[in-house]
Structure formats: C-alpha cells, structure tokens
Enzyme design. Structure first.
Site, mmCIF file in Angstrom:
data_model
loop_
_atom_site.group_PDB
_atom_site.id
_atom_site.type_symbol
_atom_site.label_atom_id
_atom_site.label_comp_id
_atom_site.label_asym_id
_atom_site.label_seq_id
_atom_site.Cartn_x
_atom_site.Cartn_y
_atom_site.Cartn_z
ATOM 1 N N ASP A 5 0.833 -1.211 0.000
ATOM 2 C CA ASP A 5 0.000 0.000 0.000
ATOM 3 C C ASP A 5 0.867 1.260 0.000
ATOM 4 O O ASP A 5 1.998 1.243 0.489
ATOM 5 C CB ASP A 5 -0.908 -0.027 1.239
ATOM 6 C CG ASP A 5 -2.049 0.963 1.140
ATOM 7 O OD1 ASP A 5 -2.446 1.310 0.010
ATOM 8 O OD2 ASP A 5 -2.558 1.391 2.197
ATOM 9 N N ARG A 58 -1.136 9.716 -9.569
ATOM 10 C CA ARG A 58 -1.123 8.432 -8.849
ATOM 11 C C ARG A 58 -0.556 7.267 -9.677
ATOM 12 O O ARG A 58 0.205 6.454 -9.146
ATOM 13 C CB ARG A 58 -2.539 8.084 -8.349
ATOM 14 C CG ARG A 58 -3.047 8.980 -7.231
ATOM 15 C CD ARG A 58 -4.487 8.625 -6.852
ATOM 16 N NE ARG A 58 -4.621 7.231 -6.471
ATOM 17 C CZ ARG A 58 -4.438 6.782 -5.241
ATOM 18 N NH1 ARG A 58 -4.152 7.606 -4.269
ATOM 19 N NH2 ARG A 58 -4.563 5.501 -4.978
ATOM 20 N N THR A 80 -10.735 -6.800 -4.651
ATOM 21 C CA THR A 80 -12.058 -6.812 -5.296
ATOM 22 C C THR A 80 -12.727 -5.436 -5.159
ATOM 23 O O THR A 80 -13.672 -5.139 -5.892
ATOM 24 C CB THR A 80 -12.971 -7.904 -4.671
ATOM 25 O OG1 THR A 80 -12.845 -7.839 -3.238
ATOM 26 C CG2 THR A 80 -12.604 -9.289 -5.134
ATOM 27 N N GLU A 81 -12.252 -4.634 -4.219
ATOM 28 C CA GLU A 81 -12.832 -3.296 -4.018
ATOM 29 C C GLU A 81 -12.113 -2.222 -4.846
ATOM 30 O O GLU A 81 -12.598 -1.102 -4.971
ATOM 31 C CB GLU A 81 -12.759 -2.894 -2.534
ATOM 32 C CG GLU A 81 -13.756 -3.620 -1.645
ATOM 33 C CD GLU A 81 -13.396 -5.074 -1.412
ATOM 34 O OE1 GLU A 81 -12.197 -5.376 -1.240
ATOM 35 O OE2 GLU A 81 -14.309 -5.927 -1.449
ATOM 36 N N ASN A 82 -10.928 -2.548 -5.377
ATOM 37 C CA ASN A 82 -10.153 -1.523 -6.098
ATOM 38 C C ASN A 82 -10.796 -1.102 -7.431
ATOM 39 O O ASN A 82 -10.418 -0.086 -8.012
ATOM 40 C CB ASN A 82 -8.696 -1.968 -6.317
ATOM 41 C CG ASN A 82 -7.858 -1.934 -5.057
ATOM 42 O OD1 ASN A 82 -6.952 -2.735 -4.873
ATOM 43 N ND2 ASN A 82 -8.164 -1.008 -4.147
HETATM 44 C C1 IPE Z 1 -5.306 -2.709 -0.067
HETATM 45 O O1 IPE Z 1 -5.040 -1.346 -0.224
HETATM 46 C C2 IPE Z 1 -5.297 -3.410 -1.387
HETATM 47 C C3 IPE Z 1 -3.977 -3.567 -2.002
HETATM 48 C C4 IPE Z 1 -2.845 -3.187 -1.501
HETATM 49 C C5 IPE Z 1 -3.990 -4.233 -3.275
HETATM 50 P P1 IPE Z 1 -6.215 -0.272 -0.358
HETATM 51 O O2 IPE Z 1 -5.559 1.049 -0.522
HETATM 52 O O3 IPE Z 1 -7.183 -0.678 -1.387
HETATM 53 O O4 IPE Z 1 -6.925 -0.378 1.075
HETATM 54 P P2 IPE Z 1 -7.748 0.678 1.909
HETATM 55 O O5 IPE Z 1 -8.751 1.308 0.979
HETATM 56 O O6 IPE Z 1 -6.779 1.692 2.431
HETATM 57 O O7 IPE Z 1 -8.370 -0.100 3.018
HETATM 58 C C1 IPE Z 2 -1.664 0.277 -3.336
HETATM 59 O O1 IPE Z 2 -1.432 1.643 -3.306
HETATM 60 C C2 IPE Z 2 -1.863 -0.242 -4.741
HETATM 61 C C3 IPE Z 2 -3.224 -0.691 -5.031
HETATM 62 C C4 IPE Z 2 -4.203 -0.758 -4.176
HETATM 63 C C5 IPE Z 2 -3.506 -1.092 -6.403
HETATM 64 P P1 IPE Z 2 -2.626 2.697 -3.259
HETATM 65 O O2 IPE Z 2 -3.009 3.038 -4.671
HETATM 66 O O3 IPE Z 2 -3.731 2.219 -2.407
HETATM 67 O O4 IPE Z 2 -1.909 3.950 -2.604
HETATM 68 P P2 IPE Z 2 -2.498 4.908 -1.480
HETATM 69 O O5 IPE Z 2 -2.896 4.053 -0.323
HETATM 70 O O6 IPE Z 2 -3.657 5.620 -2.096
HETATM 71 O O7 IPE Z 2 -1.353 5.812 -1.148
HETATM 72 MG MG MG Z 3 -4.150 2.425 -0.412
#
Ligand code: IPE
Ligand code: IPE
Ligand code: MG
Length: 255
Positions: free
Chosen positions: A35, A48, A81-83
């Site tokens: 993350d 991003r 699955t939420e991304n």
């Molecule tokens: C968790 O990170 C999923 C991955 C690293 C693939 P997210 O950024 O999606 O999680 P939340 O939204 O902070 O819980």
């Molecule tokens: C994790 O980094 C990668 C994925 C979830 C695909 P994030 O994109 O969640 O990065 P932050 O948490 O917004 O910084």
């Molecule tokens: Mg994140």
C-alpha cells in the site's frame, strides 16, 4: 554530528543483523499488502499512476530478494475486489501496468526459479490479461524455488463465498456430508489450498488493517505495519520486519 551517529548506528545494525542471520527464523509464508503508491506519487506532485509504476518496480526487485532469503511462499496483494471502485483512469493505468508486468514476468523470475501463481477471480479482467495470467503460470509451473502468489481481484470475502458455494454443491451431489464438515473442507476450497497459512503479514503505507486480505488464513498471522510507502520498501525494511517477527511470541491460543 547527527550524520555520524546515524552511520555508526547503521554499521552496528548491519553487524548485528549479520551476526544474528543464522539464528533468525525465516517465516515459511509471508503476505504483503503493498500500500501507499498513490501517496508516494502525491508527495512528489506526480499523478497516482506514476506511483503504481514505481510500485511495480519494487514488486519485482523485492520478490527476487525475498526468494533468496529462504521464504517458501510469498503472497503479494496487488489488486483487491474493491479496487474497481477507483476512477476509471486509475483502473485503466493499473491494467496497463499488469499487462506490461505480466509480459515481462514470462521471462523474468526464470533465473530465480520462482513459481508464479495468481489468486483471485481472474475472470473479471480483460481477455488479453486473462490469457497472460494462464501463460505466466504455465511457463513457471515446474519451477522448484519460492512460490509467488499474486493476489489480483482478490478479496477474502469473495474467496470465502466461492468456497461456501463449492461446499454447497458438493453436499448437494452427496460428496460431502453437511454434519461432518471440517475446517479443512473450507481451507481446501480456498485459493491457498495446500499452502500453509501466512506466518507474517506485512503492510506498507502505515495503515493497520487487512483490507479484505486473507481473512480466513490470517487467524494467527503476525501483523507488521510500516510507514514506508510501497515504492520505497527496501531490503532493510524487509529485514526489520523479520527481526520484529523473531521477537514475537506465537501462542496460537495456548500458553
Ligand atoms: C489494499 O489497499 C489493497 C492492495 C494493496 C492491493 P487499499 O488502498 O485498497 O486499502 P484501503 O482502501 O486503504 O483499506
Ligand atoms: C496500493 O497503493 C496499490 C493498489 C491498491 C492497487 P494505493 O493506490 O492504495 O496507494 P495509497 O494508499 O492511495 O497511497
Ligand atoms: Mg491504499
């Protein structure tokens, strides 16, 4: 003054690590919630997706490093699955990175003998990515080194729902008895069937949550959170996690 103190401290730590390297227990299965890509880019005034590109670079480098540390299974959380809820532009750039990464990994990791397996519901991806996933797994299937599980469109709840549906079907067909169901019947129907539960789950980016990662398997995993954002995650960060893991007392409910 501060600089020289820091360098002495660093030298001390390197010596300490080296001296204790033989004694340190290396977890058999490590999961990493990668993350912080977005925040890494934002800090630099970049979009991003640039953070995701750098994150993919770290993914490759750190996987190679970890495979040389004696870890047997490494599960990396790449897309939940939420991304899919993210803006279409970000999802599309992630698909582009997956495409490029998957194509490269067809040949990469060969010299490290890394076996690549994908966990999650792959059917939701564009057809060319699905094909690449199958191809990547096929090319790497006989490798004997570390098994790398890449969690893509993975969600712990979705995994459990799928397992429940399979169990219902097996009960209906008379292959299983509802009264005699065991925990093993569940774990046998997860993506991680035949793999030990993760001993250690590392999360970068400073949050203290699982975000739907390995909900069933994480029952007794040690959780380690670091503020380091994923693109900056280094060998030193990994070693810090191992050191911390070695200080934990795992009781599994016993005494
Ligand atoms: C968790 O990170 C999923 C991955 C690293 C693939 P997210 O950024 O999606 O999680 P939340 O939204 O902070 O819980
Ligand atoms: C994790 O980094 C990668 C994925 C979830 C695909 P994030 O994109 O969640 O990065 P932050 O948490 O917004 O910084
Ligand atoms: Mg994140």
């Amino acid at each position: 003054m501060a600089v020289s103190f820091l360098s002495y401290y660093y030298i001390f730590e390197v010596i300490y690590l080296k001296k204790n390297a033989e004694k340190l227990y290396i977890p058999e299965h490590i999961g990493i919630i990668m993350d912080g890509n977005g925040r890494w880019a934002k800090k630099r005034g970049l979009p991003r997706p640039v953070g995701h590109t750098y994150g993919a670079k770290t993914f490759k480098e750190i996987t190679r490093y970890i495979s040389k540390q004696g870890v047997k299974y490494l599960t990396l959380y790449a897309f939940s699955t939420e991304n899919w809820k993210r803006p279409l532009e970000e999802v599309n750039s992630l698909m582009k990175i997956f495409r490029q990464y998957l194509m490269e990994s067809l040949t990469d990791f060969r010299e490290d003998d890394i076996k690549v397996v994908f966990i999650g519901d792959r059917s939701a991806f564009p057809k060319d990515i699905i094909d690449l996933i199958y191809e990547t797994e096929e090319v790497a299937k006989d490798r004997q080194g570390m098994q790398l599980n890449i969690a893509m469109n993975y969600g712990g709840r979705d995994e459990l729902l799928t397992a429940v549906k399979r169990i219902c079907q097996d009960v209906q067909e008379g292959k299983l008895s509802a009264d005699a169901l065991t925990e093993k019947d569940i774990s046998d129907r997860l993506y991680t069937a035949n793999i030990p539960d993760p001993d250690l789950i590392i999360r970068t980016g400073g949050e203290h949550r699982l975000s739907n990662f390995m909900l069933y398997q994480a029952a007794y995993s040690e959780f380690y959170s670091t503020d380091t954002l994923w693109p900056d995650f280094s060998e030193k960060d990994f070693q810090d996690a191992i050191l911390e893991f070695n200080k934990r007392s795992r009781r599994f409910g016993g005494v």
